[in-house]
Scaffold this motif. Structure first.
Motif, mmCIF file in Angstrom:
data_model
loop_
_atom_site.group_PDB
_atom_site.id
_atom_site.type_symbol
_atom_site.label_atom_id
_atom_site.label_comp_id
_atom_site.label_asym_id
_atom_site.label_seq_id
_atom_site.Cartn_x
_atom_site.Cartn_y
_atom_site.Cartn_z
ATOM 1 N N ARG A 84 0.863 -1.183 0.000
ATOM 2 C CA ARG A 84 0.000 0.000 0.000
ATOM 3 C C ARG A 84 0.898 1.231 0.000
ATOM 4 N NH1 ARG A 84 -5.352 1.264 3.165
ATOM 5 N NH2 ARG A 84 -5.264 3.518 3.177
ATOM 6 N N GLU A 101 0.692 5.506 -0.075
ATOM 7 C CA GLU A 101 -0.223 6.627 0.114
ATOM 8 C C GLU A 101 0.525 7.948 0.084
ATOM 9 O OE1 GLU A 101 -4.049 6.034 2.742
ATOM 10 O OE2 GLU A 101 -2.225 5.721 3.892
ATOM 11 N N SER A 102 -0.101 8.950 -0.512
ATOM 12 C CA SER A 102 0.393 10.313 -0.349
ATOM 13 C C SER A 102 -0.412 10.904 0.807
ATOM 14 C CB SER A 102 0.208 11.131 -1.632
ATOM 15 O OG SER A 102 -1.147 11.274 -1.957
ATOM 16 N N PRO A 103 0.260 11.288 1.869
ATOM 17 C CA PRO A 103 -0.447 11.697 3.079
ATOM 18 C C PRO A 103 -1.033 13.101 2.976
ATOM 19 C CG PRO A 103 1.889 11.978 3.390
ATOM 20 C CD PRO A 103 1.706 11.353 2.033
ATOM 21 N N HIS A 147 -4.779 13.626 -2.659
ATOM 22 C CA HIS A 147 -4.230 12.487 -1.936
ATOM 23 C C HIS A 147 -4.482 11.235 -2.765
ATOM 24 C CE1 HIS A 147 -3.945 15.328 1.281
ATOM 25 N NE2 HIS A 147 -5.248 15.542 1.198
ATOM 26 N N GLU A 148 -3.460 10.388 -2.888
ATOM 27 C CA GLU A 148 -3.575 9.171 -3.681
ATOM 28 C C GLU A 148 -3.257 7.948 -2.841
ATOM 29 O OE1 GLU A 148 -2.308 9.658 -8.081
ATOM 30 O OE2 GLU A 148 -0.913 10.833 -6.880
ATOM 31 N N THR A 149 -3.934 6.853 -3.159
ATOM 32 C CA THR A 149 -3.656 5.569 -2.532
ATOM 33 C C THR A 149 -3.520 4.525 -3.632
ATOM 34 O OG1 THR A 149 -4.979 6.180 -0.615
ATOM 35 C CG2 THR A 149 -4.475 3.848 -0.879
ATOM 36 N N HIS A 178 -2.988 0.335 -4.058
ATOM 37 C CA HIS A 178 -2.917 -1.013 -3.493
ATOM 38 C C HIS A 178 -2.365 -1.911 -4.590
ATOM 39 C CE1 HIS A 178 -6.187 0.555 -0.813
ATOM 40 N NE2 HIS A 178 -5.362 0.021 0.059
ATOM 41 N N HIS A 188 -6.095 2.148 -7.691
ATOM 42 C CA HIS A 188 -5.569 3.498 -7.523
ATOM 43 C C HIS A 188 -6.741 4.438 -7.257
ATOM 44 C CE1 HIS A 188 -3.401 7.040 -9.785
ATOM 45 N NE2 HIS A 188 -3.640 7.324 -8.528
#
Length: 70
Positions: A3, A5-7, A33-35, A37, A50
């Motif tokens: 994972r 992530e951009s916090p 913000h991006e996540t 997996h 995404h």
């Protein structure tokens, strides 16, 4: 599974920025913000889910699949 992530955070912390140069330079932290997996499915295919959020609201959801070419 991995994972990434951009916090969320304040100006000066990690994240996306916009810089405008005119008479001087101005910068602002974008509320983006991006996540990601990353995982391998039951067939050995690498997949990524995404999600991109603006101001905490979902904006874009993408799904990637990477397969070997024979």
């Amino acid at each position: 599974m991995i994972r990434i992530e951009s916090p969320s955070g304040r100006f000066g912390e990690d994240g996306a920025y916009v810089v405008v140069r005119d008479a001087g330079a101005h910068a602002a932290r974008v509320p983006l913000h991006e996540t990601f997996h990353l995982y391998v499915d039951a067939h050995g295919v690498l997949r990524t889910d995404h999600e991109l959020r603006l101001w905490g609201a979902p904006a874009v959801r993408l799904h990637y699949k990477l397969e070997r070419v024979s």
